[in-house]
Scaffold this motif. Sequence first.
Motif, short mmCIF file in Angstrom:
data_model
loop_
_atom_site.label_atom_id
_atom_site.label_comp_id
_atom_site.label_asym_id
_atom_site.label_seq_id
_atom_site.Cartn_x
_atom_site.Cartn_y
_atom_site.Cartn_z
N VAL A 81 18.86 136.18 12.17
CA VAL A 81 19.61 137.44 12.23
C VAL A 81 20.67 137.51 13.32
N CYS A 82 20.63 136.63 14.27
CA CYS A 82 21.54 136.77 15.41
C CYS A 82 22.47 135.57 15.54
N LYS A 83 23.05 135.17 14.44
CA LYS A 83 23.94 134.00 14.45
C LYS A 83 25.17 134.21 15.32
N ALA A 84 25.74 135.39 15.29
CA ALA A 84 26.95 135.65 16.09
C ALA A 84 26.65 135.44 17.57
N GLU A 85 25.50 135.92 18.04
CA GLU A 85 25.13 135.75 19.43
C GLU A 85 24.89 134.27 19.76
N LEU A 86 24.27 133.55 18.84
CA LEU A 86 24.04 132.11 19.04
C LEU A 86 25.37 131.35 19.10
N LEU A 87 26.29 131.71 18.24
CA LEU A 87 27.61 131.07 18.23
C LEU A 87 28.35 131.37 19.53
N ASP A 88 28.23 132.59 20.03
CA ASP A 88 28.86 132.93 21.31
C ASP A 88 28.25 132.12 22.45
#
Length: 166
Positions: A81-88
């Motif tokens: 669910v938190c791909k954007a945070e992982l990518l950041d």
Amino acid sequence: MGRLLRTVSGVRWGELRDVTGAPAGRIPPLLSRIAYGDEGSARRAVGELADVVCALGFVVGEATAPTVPFLLELVGAPHVVCKAELLDLLGSICQADQWHSAAAAAGDRHGASRRPQVDLEAAARRAVHAGWSVIVGVASSVRPEEAGAARRLLRVMDDAPPFPEA
């Protein structure tokens, strides 16, 4: 750990140090919370993980590069669910170059004393770059926050190529 992260136990986390200098044994449970926790738990785990693999958004450590393949695996998993945070987080890891920049500015005078830290930054950056195909795949996601974060990371990767071998 389930289907995701099944190779995480193959890393000798207890022998590695995180950016705080503590043994890196807390990294696998954080990865597991990101993979299998509810949204709130997963997002908190990303924040906690960032504190131990890329402190302050620019300090990497011994356990950072070994963690990156698992971050990429999570980014490529459909249900995380938190791909954007992982990518950041991956973007911060890729941009970390404080030791490399300091060594370059000092020339050879202090290069040997900074070499271990420069090597950690280089290894972490190479690990992020190794996930290029995963990141490109997410860049075409139908979820705008994920696609946008992946495109930002691709730009970071373009601006921060792997360090040349010493």
